[in-house]
Design a protein around this motif. Structure first.
Motif, mmCIF file in Angstrom:
data_model
loop_
_atom_site.group_PDB
_atom_site.id
_atom_site.type_symbol
_atom_site.label_atom_id
_atom_site.label_comp_id
_atom_site.label_asym_id
_atom_site.label_seq_id
_atom_site.Cartn_x
_atom_site.Cartn_y
_atom_site.Cartn_z
ATOM 1 N N GLU A 286 0.839 -1.202 0.000
ATOM 2 C CA GLU A 286 0.000 0.000 0.000
ATOM 3 C C GLU A 286 0.873 1.250 0.000
ATOM 4 O O GLU A 286 0.590 2.217 -0.708
ATOM 5 C CB GLU A 286 -0.896 0.027 1.239
ATOM 6 C CG GLU A 286 -1.987 -1.013 1.245
ATOM 7 C CD GLU A 286 -2.752 -1.000 2.562
ATOM 8 O OE1 GLU A 286 -3.973 -0.811 2.512
ATOM 9 O OE2 GLU A 286 -2.111 -1.157 3.623
ATOM 10 N N ARG A 287 1.938 1.232 0.797
ATOM 11 C CA ARG A 287 2.851 2.351 0.885
ATOM 12 C C ARG A 287 3.450 2.685 -0.472
ATOM 13 O O ARG A 287 3.476 3.839 -0.888
ATOM 14 C CB ARG A 287 3.962 2.010 1.902
ATOM 15 C CG ARG A 287 5.036 3.065 2.017
ATOM 16 C CD ARG A 287 6.282 2.611 1.254
ATOM 17 N NE ARG A 287 7.268 3.668 1.271
ATOM 18 C CZ ARG A 287 7.861 4.132 0.178
ATOM 19 N NH1 ARG A 287 7.622 3.631 -1.005
ATOM 20 N NH2 ARG A 287 8.728 5.102 0.257
ATOM 21 N N ASP A 288 3.909 1.650 -1.176
ATOM 22 C CA ASP A 288 4.532 1.877 -2.478
ATOM 23 C C ASP A 288 3.549 2.504 -3.460
ATOM 24 O O ASP A 288 3.914 3.398 -4.227
ATOM 25 C CB ASP A 288 5.085 0.564 -3.044
ATOM 26 C CG ASP A 288 6.313 0.069 -2.296
ATOM 27 O OD1 ASP A 288 6.856 0.803 -1.435
ATOM 28 O OD2 ASP A 288 6.730 -1.083 -2.571
ATOM 29 N N ASP A 289 2.293 2.064 -3.423
ATOM 30 C CA ASP A 289 1.263 2.593 -4.315
ATOM 31 C C ASP A 289 0.973 4.069 -4.023
ATOM 32 O O ASP A 289 0.985 4.912 -4.928
ATOM 33 C CB ASP A 289 -0.010 1.746 -4.183
ATOM 34 C CG ASP A 289 -1.116 2.225 -5.090
ATOM 35 O OD1 ASP A 289 -0.894 2.324 -6.319
ATOM 36 O OD2 ASP A 289 -2.210 2.509 -4.571
ATOM 37 N N VAL A 290 0.751 4.393 -2.762
ATOM 38 C CA VAL A 290 0.443 5.770 -2.380
ATOM 39 C C VAL A 290 1.652 6.677 -2.599
ATOM 40 O O VAL A 290 1.523 7.787 -3.118
ATOM 41 C CB VAL A 290 -0.050 5.829 -0.913
ATOM 42 C CG1 VAL A 290 -0.203 7.272 -0.439
ATOM 43 C CG2 VAL A 290 -1.371 5.077 -0.769
ATOM 44 N N TYR A 291 2.832 6.193 -2.244
ATOM 45 C CA TYR A 291 4.036 7.017 -2.406
ATOM 46 C C TYR A 291 4.281 7.324 -3.886
ATOM 47 O O TYR A 291 4.652 8.455 -4.236
ATOM 48 C CB TYR A 291 5.268 6.355 -1.778
ATOM 49 C CG TYR A 291 6.365 7.360 -1.527
ATOM 50 C CD1 TYR A 291 6.486 7.989 -0.298
ATOM 51 C CD2 TYR A 291 7.267 7.719 -2.533
ATOM 52 C CE1 TYR A 291 7.472 8.944 -0.066
ATOM 53 C CE2 TYR A 291 8.244 8.674 -2.308
ATOM 54 C CZ TYR A 291 8.341 9.279 -1.073
ATOM 55 O OH TYR A 291 9.303 10.233 -0.853
ATOM 56 N N ALA A 292 4.064 6.349 -4.751
ATOM 57 C CA ALA A 292 4.247 6.573 -6.186
ATOM 58 C C ALA A 292 3.307 7.662 -6.697
ATOM 59 O O ALA A 292 3.707 8.499 -7.520
ATOM 60 C CB ALA A 292 4.034 5.270 -6.953
ATOM 61 N N GLU A 293 2.075 7.670 -6.229
ATOM 62 C CA GLU A 293 1.120 8.705 -6.640
ATOM 63 C C GLU A 293 1.588 10.086 -6.170
ATOM 64 O O GLU A 293 1.545 11.064 -6.920
ATOM 65 C CB GLU A 293 -0.273 8.400 -6.084
ATOM 66 C CG GLU A 293 -1.322 9.387 -6.542
ATOM 67 C CD GLU A 293 -2.722 9.039 -6.085
ATOM 68 O OE1 GLU A 293 -3.572 9.957 -6.092
ATOM 69 O OE2 GLU A 293 -2.993 7.878 -5.714
ATOM 70 N N GLN A 294 2.063 10.163 -4.930
ATOM 71 C CA GLN A 294 2.562 11.442 -4.409
ATOM 72 C C GLN A 294 3.802 11.899 -5.182
ATOM 73 O O GLN A 294 3.940 13.081 -5.507
ATOM 74 C CB GLN A 294 2.874 11.319 -2.908
ATOM 75 C CG GLN A 294 3.481 12.552 -2.292
ATOM 76 C CD GLN A 294 2.567 13.772 -2.289
ATOM 77 O OE1 GLN A 294 1.360 13.655 -2.498
ATOM 78 N NE2 GLN A 294 3.132 14.935 -2.057
ATOM 79 N N ALA A 295 4.703 10.972 -5.478
ATOM 80 C CA ALA A 295 5.928 11.313 -6.216
ATOM 81 C C ALA A 295 5.610 11.784 -7.637
ATOM 82 O O ALA A 295 6.306 12.645 -8.179
ATOM 83 C CB ALA A 295 6.877 10.122 -6.241
ATOM 84 N N ALA A 296 4.551 11.237 -8.241
ATOM 85 C CA ALA A 296 4.140 11.688 -9.571
ATOM 86 C C ALA A 296 3.584 13.110 -9.504
ATOM 87 O O ALA A 296 3.817 13.919 -10.403
ATOM 88 C CB ALA A 296 3.107 10.730 -10.158
ATOM 89 N N PHE A 297 2.857 13.421 -8.436
ATOM 90 C CA PHE A 297 2.291 14.757 -8.253
ATOM 91 C C PHE A 297 3.375 15.766 -7.887
ATOM 92 O O PHE A 297 3.377 16.890 -8.372
ATOM 93 C CB PHE A 297 1.210 14.727 -7.161
ATOM 94 C CG PHE A 297 0.671 16.087 -6.820
ATOM 95 C CD1 PHE A 297 -0.206 16.727 -7.679
ATOM 96 C CD2 PHE A 297 1.053 16.732 -5.657
ATOM 97 C CE1 PHE A 297 -0.695 17.998 -7.377
ATOM 98 C CE2 PHE A 297 0.577 17.994 -5.343
ATOM 99 C CZ PHE A 297 -0.304 18.629 -6.207
#
Length: 134
Positions: free
Chosen positions: A100-111
């Motif tokens: 879950e962390r990897d998924d959410v962090y990837a979205e934040q890093a894209a933003f």
């Protein structure tokens, strides 16, 4: 120990309905925690990502090799108070598991590409915390 940068951001956040120029387009919130050792209230301005009714915060600590104090505080005392915009509410903090962390962090890093940079500047896995209104 006072943190003048945080204090200035907190003052600006509250004076401007939940925004601060230093964070540009990045949404921020104020996280109120209870000190893990002191028991004193602490307030930290943090970038967040919203998905449905959950807010996510990131223990980046500017890519330092250790987690920030607020992370240890909410691990010891997961009941927190959040200020978002002009609203204040209580929440429970839960650290995400790795997938879950990897998924959410990837979205934040894209933003916000600064978050992608943090991952390359530290050897630790940067924790992601879900804040759920109680």
């Amino acid at each position: 120990m006072p943190n003048n940068w945080n204090d200035a951001i907190i003052t600006e956040f509250r004076a401007n309905g939940g925004t601060a120029k230093a964070f540009a387009k990045q949404p921020i919130l104020l996280l109120h925690t209870t000190g893990a050792r002191s028991g004193a209230e602490r307030v930290n301005p943090l970038a967040y990502l919203k998905r449905a009714d959950t807010l996510f915060v990131f223990a980046t600590f500017n890519a330092q090799p250790v987690n920030p104090a607020w992370y240890h505080n909410l691990k010891a005392h997961p009941r927190v108070t959040i200020e978002v915009g002009t609203e204040t509410f209580d929440a429970i903090a839960n650290e995400l598991d790795r997938a879950e962390r990897d998924d959410v962090y990837a979205e934040q890093a894209a933003f916000n590409p600064g978050f992608a940079a943090y991952e390359t500047q530290t050897t630790r896995i940067i924790p992601v915390i879900a804040l759920t209104r109680t």
